[in-house]
Design a protein around this motif. Structure first.
Motif, PDB file in Angstrom:
ATOM      1  N   GLY A   1      12.849  27.993  -2.634  1.00 59.80           N
ATOM      2  CA  GLY A   1      12.663  28.735  -4.148  1.00 59.80           C
ATOM      3  C   GLY A   1      11.965  30.153  -3.883  1.00 59.80           C
TER       4      GLY A   1
ATOM      5  N   ARG B   1       7.813  27.490  -2.732  1.00 61.09           N
ATOM      6  CA  ARG B   1       7.268  28.238  -3.859  1.00 61.09           C
ATOM      7  C   ARG B   1       6.514  27.299  -4.946  1.00 61.09           C
ATOM      8  NH1 ARG B   1       9.212  33.561  -6.560  1.00 61.09           N
ATOM      9  NH2 ARG B   1       8.219  33.227  -8.830  1.00 61.09           N
ATOM     10  N   PRO B   2       7.219  26.235  -5.512  1.00 58.69           N
ATOM     11  CA  PRO B   2       6.416  25.295  -6.206  1.00 58.69           C
ATOM     12  C   PRO B   2       5.360  24.771  -5.692  1.00 58.69           C
ATOM     13  CG  PRO B   2       9.007  25.152  -6.097  1.00 58.69           C
ATOM     14  CD  PRO B   2       8.741  25.825  -5.056  1.00 58.69           C
ATOM     15  N   LYS B   3       5.333  24.368  -4.434  1.00 56.70           N
ATOM     16  CA  LYS B   3       4.013  23.742  -3.750  1.00 56.70           C
ATOM     17  C   LYS B   3       3.056  24.690  -3.665  1.00 56.70           C
ATOM     18  CE  LYS B   3       5.314  19.440  -2.725  1.00 56.70           C
ATOM     19  NZ  LYS B   3       4.773  18.234  -3.239  1.00 56.70           N
TER      20      LYS B   3
ATOM     21  N   GLU C   1       1.458  25.588  -7.169  1.00 55.41           N
ATOM     22  CA  GLU C   1       0.940  24.479  -7.669  1.00 55.41           C
ATOM     23  C   GLU C   1      -0.664  24.121  -7.032  1.00 55.41           C
ATOM     24  OE1 GLU C   1       1.155  19.505  -7.983  1.00 55.41           O
ATOM     25  OE2 GLU C   1       2.564  20.759  -6.993  1.00 55.41           O
TER      26      GLU C   1
END
Length: 273
Positions: free
Chosen positions: A35, A92-94, A97
């Motif tokens: 990502g 990127r999302p992890k 978050e």
């Protein structure tokens, strides 16, 4: 087939040989980029030559590593560890978050100044994580690498499998970073260590301790590559290579080195102190 040239030491002389390595490209790269990179994103395409030994971990024992490389010259090792689980946590999302609201410390990417700026990680990703132009000064470039709060990032670092080939009477310290294409750190030196790319590609330039490279401390690696590198005489050419996910680069004590991120890259170093 992937062809890389590497340096082999025969007595006091260096000779260039060609290594032909058969590899599945997908096995070496995280194809979705976690990502961090999109198809439309700017990236540097030129990976340059590779004149550093590139070996499969299965072909290099710890004893051979100690005899040939630990105190002598850099080496790139494939498949030394399996950090596929760590890679997923670094998407990127992890990361946003888990760490988006936490503050990270940015440093100027040079040896000219020591400016530090603290910003939320989300702000760094949204505002600072971008391509670097060739004319940017190191003192104007803020870089996320090294100044990690170990307590806050400990749960992530605990999932990283560090290279098992360590030097006697040393222990490892992690430095984690994320940076855009065209960024990097100019020439400097310190103790021995490893560098691994989790996402993206990182181009390395190295010189032995007795061969200090010519560089301006406030010019970026990208400007050095553009303005100085093409005009270097053969005897002043660096050892160099581009590493990708699944590859670990080892650099010995006090070797000069500079780095250049070719993509938006996530990376981690293990410094042996």
């Amino acid at each position: 087939m992937h062809i890389r040239s590497s340096w082999m030491d025969s007595g006091a002389a260096w000779r260039v040989v060609v290594c032909v390595v058969v590899c599945a490209r997908g096995a070496l790269t995280a194809e979705d980029g976690g990502g961090w990179s999109q198809d439309s994103d700017f990236r540097l395409e030129d990976e340059g030559p590779c004149n550093i030994d590139v070996l499969e971990a299965s072909a290099l024992s710890h004893q051979q590593f100690m005899e040939r490389y630990a105190y002598g010259r850099p080496v790139i090792i494939r498949g030394l560890t399996d950090n596929s689980r760590f890679r997923l946590l670094c998407s990127r999302p992890k990361l946003l978050e888990e760490y988006g609201s936490r503050r990270v410390r940015l440093s100027t990417a040079n040896t000219f100044s020591y400016r530090k700026v603290d910003v939320p990680f989300q702000q760094y990703v949204d505002e600072f994580l971008r391509p670097q132009p060739a004319d940017a000064l190191g003192s104007d470039t803020l870089y996320f690498f090294g100044d990690n709060n170990f307590t806050e990032w400990q749960s992530l670092f605990e999932r990283y499998e560090s290279p098992p080939y360590v030097l006697p009477r040393t222990s490892g310290a992690f430095s984690f970073g994320i940076a855009g294409p065209g960024t990097g750190v100019p020439f400097h030196w310190h103790g021995p260590g490893y560098s691994e790319v989790i996402y993206g590609r990182k181009r390395w330039f190295l010189y032995p301790p007795h061969k200090e490279p010519h560089f301006h401390p406030n010019r970026t690696t990208l400007s050095w590559l553009t303005d100085t590198y093409p005009h270097l005489p053969e005897e002043e050419a660096p050892l160099e290579c581009t590493i990708r996910p699944g590859e670990v680069l080892y650099f010995p004590d006090r070797w000069w080195h500079a780095t250049l991120n070719l993509d938006t890259s996530v990376f981690i170093s293990t410094f042996l102190g």
